[in-house]
Write an enzyme that holds these catalytic residues in place. Structure first.
Site, PDB file in Angstrom:
ATOM      1  N   ASN A  40     -49.560  42.100  10.570  1.00 33.27           N
ATOM      2  CA  ASN A  40     -49.803  41.349  11.811  1.00 33.27           C
ATOM      3  C   ASN A  40     -48.516  40.614  12.161  1.00 33.27           C
ATOM      4  OD1 ASN A  40     -49.888  38.554  10.663  1.00 33.27           O
ATOM      5  ND2 ASN A  40     -51.614  39.441   9.543  1.00 33.27           N
ATOM      6  N   GLY A  48     -56.874  44.288   4.248  1.00 36.00           N
ATOM      7  CA  GLY A  48     -56.604  45.715   4.368  1.00 36.00           C
ATOM      8  C   GLY A  48     -55.369  46.175   3.617  1.00 36.00           C
ATOM      9  N   ASP A  50     -52.298  45.702   4.337  1.00 40.09           N
ATOM     10  CA  ASP A  50     -51.309  44.613   4.282  1.00 40.09           C
ATOM     11  C   ASP A  50     -51.516  43.783   3.006  1.00 40.09           C
ATOM     12  OD1 ASP A  50     -49.346  42.848   5.099  1.00 40.09           O
ATOM     13  OD2 ASP A  50     -50.545  41.903   6.686  1.00 40.09           O
ATOM     14  N   SER A 137     -53.775  50.398  12.667  1.00 40.00           N
ATOM     15  CA  SER A 137     -54.693  49.855  13.690  1.00 40.00           C
ATOM     16  C   SER A 137     -56.142  50.307  13.593  1.00 40.00           C
ATOM     17  CB  SER A 137     -54.201  50.139  15.131  1.00 40.00           C
ATOM     18  OG  SER A 137     -53.203  49.222  15.508  1.00 40.00           O
TER      19      SER A 137
HETATM   20  N1  AR6 Z   1     -53.824  52.521   1.190  1.00 42.80           N
HETATM   21  C1  AR6 Z   1     -53.976  53.242   2.326  1.00 42.80           C
HETATM   22  N2  AR6 Z   1     -54.747  52.851   3.366  1.00 42.80           N
HETATM   23  C2  AR6 Z   1     -55.410  51.679   3.242  1.00 42.80           C
HETATM   24  C3  AR6 Z   1     -55.301  50.859   2.092  1.00 42.80           C
HETATM   25  C4  AR6 Z   1     -54.475  51.317   1.031  1.00 42.80           C
HETATM   26  N3  AR6 Z   1     -54.298  50.628  -0.088  1.00 42.80           N
HETATM   27  N4  AR6 Z   1     -56.086  49.757   2.294  1.00 42.80           N
HETATM   28  C5  AR6 Z   1     -56.659  49.888   3.499  1.00 42.80           C
HETATM   29  N5  AR6 Z   1     -56.271  51.046   4.081  1.00 42.80           N
HETATM   30  P1  AR6 Z   1     -56.087  47.709   8.218  1.00 42.80           P
HETATM   31  P2  AR6 Z   1     -55.069  47.389  10.969  1.00 42.80           P
HETATM   32  C6  AR6 Z   1     -56.618  51.623   5.376  1.00 42.80           C
HETATM   33  O1  AR6 Z   1     -57.263  46.857   8.510  1.00 42.80           O
HETATM   34  O2  AR6 Z   1     -56.298  47.993  11.534  1.00 42.80           O
HETATM   35  C7  AR6 Z   1     -54.635  43.087   8.186  1.00 42.80           C
HETATM   36  O3  AR6 Z   1     -55.379  41.954   7.830  1.00 42.80           O
HETATM   37  C8  AR6 Z   1     -57.873  51.146   6.065  1.00 42.80           C
HETATM   38  O4  AR6 Z   1     -59.036  51.751   5.486  1.00 42.80           O
HETATM   39  O5  AR6 Z   1     -55.387  47.509   6.916  1.00 42.80           O
HETATM   40  O6  AR6 Z   1     -53.742  47.820  11.511  1.00 42.80           O
HETATM   41  C9  AR6 Z   1     -53.286  42.753   8.785  1.00 42.80           C
HETATM   42  O7  AR6 Z   1     -52.760  41.562   8.244  1.00 42.80           O
HETATM   43  C10 AR6 Z   1     -57.621  51.631   7.486  1.00 42.80           C
HETATM   44  O8  AR6 Z   1     -57.929  53.024   7.571  1.00 42.80           O
HETATM   45  O9  AR6 Z   1     -54.939  47.572   9.377  1.00 42.80           O
HETATM   46  C11 AR6 Z   1     -53.609  42.609  10.238  1.00 42.80           C
HETATM   47  O10 AR6 Z   1     -54.087  41.318  10.536  1.00 42.80           O
HETATM   48  C12 AR6 Z   1     -56.106  51.479   7.636  1.00 42.80           C
HETATM   49  O11 AR6 Z   1     -55.603  51.282   6.309  1.00 42.80           O
HETATM   50  C13 AR6 Z   1     -54.690  43.625  10.468  1.00 42.80           C
HETATM   51  O12 AR6 Z   1     -55.343  43.781   9.206  1.00 42.80           O
HETATM   52  C14 AR6 Z   1     -55.687  50.304   8.502  1.00 42.80           C
HETATM   53  O13 AR6 Z   1     -56.582  49.219   8.326  1.00 42.80           O
HETATM   54  C15 AR6 Z   1     -54.148  44.960  10.879  1.00 42.80           C
HETATM   55  O14 AR6 Z   1     -55.216  45.819  11.165  1.00 42.80           O
END
Ligand code: AR6
Length: 191
Positions: A40, A48, A50, A137
């Site tokens: 973010n 997630g 991050d 995203s």
């Molecule tokens: N390896 C691969 N993919 C993953 C992993 C991992 N270890 N963990 C989660 N995913 P998101 P966004 C997937 O929410 O939508 C955060 O709080 C997950 O299942 O991580 O871009 C940031 O700080 C999904 O398919 O990212 C921001 O505030 C994908 O990664 C916000 O979330 C993205 O999910 C960003 O949201």
């Protein structure tokens, strides 16, 4: 995890001298030159992928992110910056900020494409040749994965076809369902 296992679980496509691969897994375990973080604008971590990257990578990544924000302010959506990989197997982490989904009429697709393009441009500038992306995203930010997969693959394929020196782009999907969606999008990619 042996590379052969990845190939069996995932799939791929060659684009000239470069290759796009799809696999299911945890991106923090990828031994590539750079993994991409779906961050973010604060660059101070979150949930997630991050959260997983900062947990696995350790304090050094957060310290570098803080210095970047101190120097240039919060990172706008669609932009990318790079830090070291800290304790990760990847040498570097590229941090990009995806768009929050607001119904699709607010330039979300263009911003998402920019995340992929700018991350690859940064990797190229840094002389990196293998990059792993998560599905930016499509978690907390709510971008529908069907549409996001097409945007992501078209942006990456466009950059590789335009002569990017990056030789391997691996999408690391977190679920079998997401892997299937990306696989269909890769099969449908024109040319
Ligand atoms: N390896 C691969 N993919 C993953 C992993 C991992 N270890 N963990 C989660 N995913 P998101 P966004 C997937 O929410 O939508 C955060 O709080 C997950 O299942 O991580 O871009 C940031 O700080 C999904 O398919 O990212 C921001 O505030 C994908 O990664 C916000 O979330 C993205 O999910 C960003 O949201």
């Amino acid at each position: 995890m042996a590379p052969i296992e990845r190939t069996e679980r995932g799939s791929g496509r060659d684009l000239g001298p470069s290759r796009i691969e799809l696999t299911r897994g945890d991106i923090t375990r990828e031994p590539v030159d750079a993994i991409v973080n779906a961050a973010n604008s604060s660059l101070m971590g979150g949930g997630g992928v991050d959260g997983a990257i900062h947990r696995a990578g350790g304090r050094a990544i957060l310290d570098e992110c803080r210095r970047i924000v101190d120097a240039q302010g919060p990172l706008p959506a669609g932009e990318a910056v790079i830090t070291s990989g800290g304790l990760l197997p990847a040498r570097r982490v590229i941090h990009t900020v995806g768009p929050r989904w607001r119904g699709g009429g607010h330039g979300e697709a263009a911003t998402l494409a920019s995340c992929y393009r700018k991350s690859l441009a940064l990797a190229a500038r840094e002389g990196l040749s293998s990059v792993a992306f998560p599905s930016i995203s499509t978690g907390a930010y709510g971008f529908p994965v069907d549409e996001a997969s097409v945007v992501a693959l078209e942006a990456v394929a466009g950059a590789l076809r335009a002569g990017s020196p990056v030789r391997l782009v691996r999408f690391v999907l977190f679920s079998d369902a997401d892997l299937d969606v990306y696989r269909r999008a890769l099969d449908a990619l024109a040319g």
